[in-house]
Design a protein around this motif. Structure first.
Motif: not given
Length: 402
Positions: A282-292
């Protein structure tokens, strides 16, 4: 099927180092002499390995720091690392072949706004704020459009994106307020947020605000939640779904073998991810900021969680880390404010910088003896901070901000 000399040569082109070639000839008698059959070097060479590849006529240079040989048998060089267009023009008279040529902002200022046909990538901010530019032709050899490469081109009305493009950087067409027409023969889906193109590598651009026509036809912008990734896609490119704020669920099919950086970053409404694909990272920043995002099951094929990959997933309550994972990257679960417990599998040997920083509700975590490297601030402002301080194998700087 019995492998012959030609087949084994093709296979050995993908070997990593000289030891692989040597072991093949030691292990399989009938393939002795395989190295001597090569007329080019399939790997970087040093003084020792050069003596084994005795019949090289074309010398391949893969990295800038590769050892270069100019002995009598070599008559041509092939350069694989990226060079700017100006460097290419200076060196091409030597009969060298350049595989990756980037057109940079300095090149554009020197040679103009017509992209030369040899160019394989367009550099960051290459045409940034070229406000008089009305149209652009991207050569068919071009594979990459870097970040902001056409941003601020307020007069740009039409562009053709070739099917060879496999990487599109962030904000590529940002503030192209006059862009009303796009041509691409491999349109996959058009949503209100992004236009998805090409295969087998799926890439996308932010849907221009005033876009009206694609491939000569009026467009219909659909809901991103109607998009089903086709089975013909094997790779999701950088920023592919980034900023799709209305995306609520996604199924990543088994055909996908790679998901690049920042792929689902800032998908604020994303609740459900069904990962069927056999990706290894799972690469860098892949799901960053997925608040929900509240939970996720990571496939057992994953061996590494990259930097910031779940950073800022404020609703994430639970996540399983399979025993196949050996490393947790920097800021991996930074500011996962709802995460209450996590089980770290035994194979993990490293916890990255600020990995669990700011996980204020995290009260249950195990520290296996396999972990030999702790990043600074990895447990800073973590809910289990006081409990972990009792573990004398954990350095003090793990609880400090930097």
């Amino acid at each position: 099927m019995k492998l012959g000399y030609n087949e084994i040569m093709i296979t050995s082109m993908y070997f990593n180092d000289i030891n692989d070639f040597i072991n093949l000839e030691i292990g399989v008698k009938r393939f002795q002499g395989n190295i001597e059959r090569f007329h080019f070097n399939p790997i970087p060479l040093n003084e020792y390995s050069r003596k084994l590849f005795t019949n090289i006529e074309t010398f391949h240079i893969y990295n800038k720091k590769d050892k270069i040989f100019n002995d009598g048998k070599i008559f041509k060089k092939v350069i694989w690392y990226t060079v700017d267009y100006s460097t290419y023009l200076k060196e091409k008279e030597k009969w060298d072949v350049y595989k990756n040529i980037r057109y940079t902002q300095l090149d554009r200022m020197k040679y103009g706004e017509v992209i030369p046909p040899e160019v394989t990538s367009i550099g960051c901010q290459c045409f940034d704020w070229c406000i008089a530019l009305t149209r652009i032709d991207i050569p068919s050899r071009t594979k990459e459009l870097s970040s902001n490469c056409f941003s601020g081109c307020k007069s740009l009305k039409s562009i053709t994106i070739p099917s060879t493009i496999s990487t599109i950087g962030s904000d590529c067409f940002y503030w192209c307020t006059s862009l009303t027409s796009i041509n691409n023969q491999n349109i996959q889906f058009i949503s209100k947020e992004r236009i998805f193109v090409n295969e087998p590598v799926l890439v996308s651009i932010e849907t221009p605000k005033n876009i009206q026509i694609i491939n000569g036809k009026n467009i219909e912008k659909k809901s991103i939640n109607e998009f089903i990734i086709p089975s013909s896609i094997t790779k999701l490119g950088e920023y592919c779904f980034s900023g799709c704020s209305t995306l609520t669920s996604i199924t990543i099919p088994s055909s996908i073998n790679e998901i690049e950086d920042v792929c689902f970053s800032r998908c604020y409404s994303l609740i459900s991810i069904n990962m069927l694909s056999p990706v290894s990272e799972i690469e860098d920043y892949c799901f960053s900021g997925c608040y929900s995002l509240t939970s996720l099951t990571i496939p057992s094929s994953i061996n590494k969680l990259g930097r910031y990959c779940f950073s800022g997933c404020e609703s994430l309550q639970s996540i399983n880390i399979p025993s196949s994972v050996s490393e947790l990257g920097e800021y991996c679960f930074d500011r996962c404010l709802s995460l209450t417990s996590i089980i770290i599998p035994t194979p993990i040997s490293k916890i990255g910088y600020k990995c669990f920083s700011g996980c204020s509700l995290l009260t249950s975590i195990n520290i296996p003896s396999s972990i030999t490297a702790f990043g600074t601030a990895c447990f800073y402002k973590c809910g289990c901070e006081e409990m972990l301080k009792q573990n004398k194998t954990i350095p003090e700087n793990c609880f400090q901000p930097y």
